[in-house]
Design a protein around this motif. Structure first.
Motif, PDB file in Angstrom:
ATOM      1  N   PRO A  15       0.802  -1.220   0.000  1.00  0.00           N
ATOM      2  CA  PRO A  15       0.000   0.000   0.000  1.00  0.00           C
ATOM      3  C   PRO A  15       0.839   1.276   0.000  1.00  0.00           C
ATOM      4  O   PRO A  15       0.404   2.309  -0.511  1.00  0.00           O
ATOM      5  CB  PRO A  15      -0.856  -0.107   1.262  1.00  0.00           C
ATOM      6  CG  PRO A  15      -0.185  -1.120   2.113  1.00  0.00           C
ATOM      7  CD  PRO A  15       0.575  -2.021   1.185  1.00  0.00           C
ATOM      8  N   ARG A  16       2.057   1.211   0.526  1.00  0.00           N
ATOM      9  CA  ARG A  16       2.925   2.402   0.515  1.00  0.00           C
ATOM     10  C   ARG A  16       3.310   2.760  -0.910  1.00  0.00           C
ATOM     11  O   ARG A  16       3.304   3.934  -1.290  1.00  0.00           O
ATOM     12  CB  ARG A  16       4.176   2.163   1.354  1.00  0.00           C
ATOM     13  CG  ARG A  16       3.870   1.998   2.850  1.00  0.00           C
ATOM     14  CD  ARG A  16       5.076   1.538   3.584  1.00  0.00           C
ATOM     15  NE  ARG A  16       5.430   0.207   3.040  1.00  0.00           N
ATOM     16  CZ  ARG A  16       6.321  -0.602   3.560  1.00  0.00           C
ATOM     17  NH1 ARG A  16       7.003  -0.225   4.602  1.00  0.00           N
ATOM     18  NH2 ARG A  16       6.561  -1.774   3.025  1.00  0.00           N
ATOM     19  N   GLU A  17       3.643   1.752  -1.705  1.00  0.00           N
ATOM     20  CA  GLU A  17       4.014   2.007  -3.091  1.00  0.00           C
ATOM     21  C   GLU A  17       2.809   2.464  -3.913  1.00  0.00           C
ATOM     22  O   GLU A  17       2.917   3.370  -4.735  1.00  0.00           O
ATOM     23  CB  GLU A  17       4.621   0.752  -3.715  1.00  0.00           C
ATOM     24  CG  GLU A  17       5.973   0.390  -3.124  1.00  0.00           C
ATOM     25  CD  GLU A  17       6.572  -0.803  -3.827  1.00  0.00           C
ATOM     26  OE1 GLU A  17       6.867  -0.683  -5.028  1.00  0.00           O
ATOM     27  OE2 GLU A  17       6.717  -1.847  -3.175  1.00  0.00           O
ATOM     28  N   LEU A  18       1.672   1.854  -3.683  1.00  0.00           N
ATOM     29  CA  LEU A  18       0.459   2.231  -4.406  1.00  0.00           C
ATOM     30  C   LEU A  18       0.035   3.656  -4.049  1.00  0.00           C
ATOM     31  O   LEU A  18      -0.288   4.451  -4.935  1.00  0.00           O
ATOM     32  CB  LEU A  18      -0.663   1.241  -4.099  1.00  0.00           C
ATOM     33  CG  LEU A  18      -1.971   1.461  -4.833  1.00  0.00           C
ATOM     34  CD1 LEU A  18      -1.775   1.467  -6.341  1.00  0.00           C
ATOM     35  CD2 LEU A  18      -2.987   0.405  -4.414  1.00  0.00           C
ATOM     36  N   THR A  26      -0.278   6.833   2.683  1.00  0.00           N
ATOM     37  CA  THR A  26      -0.751   5.475   2.936  1.00  0.00           C
ATOM     38  C   THR A  26      -1.982   5.496   3.829  1.00  0.00           C
ATOM     39  O   THR A  26      -2.960   4.784   3.579  1.00  0.00           O
ATOM     40  CB  THR A  26       0.357   4.619   3.585  1.00  0.00           C
ATOM     41  OG1 THR A  26       1.508   4.643   2.731  1.00  0.00           O
ATOM     42  CG2 THR A  26      -0.079   3.185   3.779  1.00  0.00           C
ATOM     43  N   SER A  27      -1.965   6.338   4.856  1.00  0.00           N
ATOM     44  CA  SER A  27      -3.120   6.410   5.755  1.00  0.00           C
ATOM     45  C   SER A  27      -4.357   6.944   5.025  1.00  0.00           C
ATOM     46  O   SER A  27      -5.469   6.481   5.270  1.00  0.00           O
ATOM     47  CB  SER A  27      -2.812   7.242   6.998  1.00  0.00           C
ATOM     48  OG  SER A  27      -2.472   8.559   6.640  1.00  0.00           O
ATOM     49  N   MET A  28      -4.174   7.889   4.108  1.00  0.00           N
ATOM     50  CA  MET A  28      -5.296   8.410   3.331  1.00  0.00           C
ATOM     51  C   MET A  28      -5.863   7.318   2.428  1.00  0.00           C
ATOM     52  O   MET A  28      -7.077   7.163   2.314  1.00  0.00           O
ATOM     53  CB  MET A  28      -4.882   9.618   2.501  1.00  0.00           C
ATOM     54  CG  MET A  28      -5.984  10.146   1.592  1.00  0.00           C
ATOM     55  SD  MET A  28      -7.459  10.691   2.469  1.00  0.00           S
ATOM     56  CE  MET A  28      -6.911  12.278   3.029  1.00  0.00           C
ATOM     57  N   LEU A  29      -4.997   6.546   1.781  1.00  0.00           N
ATOM     58  CA  LEU A  29      -5.449   5.458   0.922  1.00  0.00           C
ATOM     59  C   LEU A  29      -6.265   4.444   1.723  1.00  0.00           C
ATOM     60  O   LEU A  29      -7.342   4.025   1.301  1.00  0.00           O
ATOM     61  CB  LEU A  29      -4.259   4.774   0.244  1.00  0.00           C
ATOM     62  CG  LEU A  29      -4.601   3.613  -0.684  1.00  0.00           C
ATOM     63  CD1 LEU A  29      -5.498   4.067  -1.843  1.00  0.00           C
ATOM     64  CD2 LEU A  29      -3.328   2.967  -1.205  1.00  0.00           C
ATOM     65  N   LYS A  30      -5.783   4.071   2.887  1.00  0.00           N
ATOM     66  CA  LYS A  30      -6.497   3.118   3.738  1.00  0.00           C
ATOM     67  C   LYS A  30      -7.837   3.687   4.197  1.00  0.00           C
ATOM     68  O   LYS A  30      -8.841   2.983   4.233  1.00  0.00           O
ATOM     69  CB  LYS A  30      -5.636   2.710   4.927  1.00  0.00           C
ATOM     70  CG  LYS A  30      -4.465   1.833   4.525  1.00  0.00           C
ATOM     71  CD  LYS A  30      -3.607   1.472   5.716  1.00  0.00           C
ATOM     72  CE  LYS A  30      -2.442   0.600   5.300  1.00  0.00           C
ATOM     73  NZ  LYS A  30      -1.614   0.205   6.437  1.00  0.00           N
ATOM     74  N   SER A  31      -7.856   4.973   4.529  1.00  0.00           N
ATOM     75  CA  SER A  31      -9.090   5.631   4.950  1.00  0.00           C
ATOM     76  C   SER A  31     -10.108   5.653   3.812  1.00  0.00           C
ATOM     77  O   SER A  31     -11.289   5.341   4.006  1.00  0.00           O
ATOM     78  CB  SER A  31      -8.783   7.051   5.415  1.00  0.00           C
ATOM     79  OG  SER A  31      -9.967   7.738   5.744  1.00  0.00           O
ATOM     80  N   LEU A  32      -9.656   6.011   2.614  1.00  0.00           N
ATOM     81  CA  LEU A  32     -10.550   6.036   1.453  1.00  0.00           C
ATOM     82  C   LEU A  32     -11.090   4.638   1.150  1.00  0.00           C
ATOM     83  O   LEU A  32     -12.258   4.475   0.782  1.00  0.00           O
ATOM     84  CB  LEU A  32      -9.827   6.603   0.237  1.00  0.00           C
ATOM     85  CG  LEU A  32      -9.503   8.091   0.284  1.00  0.00           C
ATOM     86  CD1 LEU A  32      -8.570   8.470  -0.863  1.00  0.00           C
ATOM     87  CD2 LEU A  32     -10.777   8.927   0.259  1.00  0.00           C
TER      88      LEU A  32
END
Length: 80
Positions: A15-18, A26-32
């Motif tokens: 997820p860090r690379e994505l 990364t935290s925003m991606l996980k939240s979304l």
């Protein structure tokens, strides 16, 4: 970036690379993702690309598509 498959057939990328490719943390991606605002799809290749797997991830204002070889290595990508 590597593509791996989990025990239940789910697909996994770091997820860090994505997140970096999508221009978010990364935290925003996980939240979304938790909010259902990440559209992620995986598709097997066909024709000349039948040995490849394509992953597409879309957020509200951007997206990323990666093509992976049989070993799970990223061989091409595009961002918008």
């Amino acid at each position: 970036m590597k593509l791996t498959f989990g025990h239940q057939g789910d697909w996994i990328v770091d997820p860090r690379e994505l997140a970096a490719r999508l221009g978010v943390s990364t935290s925003m991606l996980k939240s979304l993702e938790r909010l259902g605002r990440v559209d992620a799809r995986i598709a097997p290749g066909s024709g000349d690309d039948e040995d490849h797997t394509r992953v597409t991830v879309r957020l509200d204002s951007c997206g990323w598509r990666g093509t992976f070889d049989q070993g799970g290595s990223l061989i091409s990508e595009e961002m918008w």
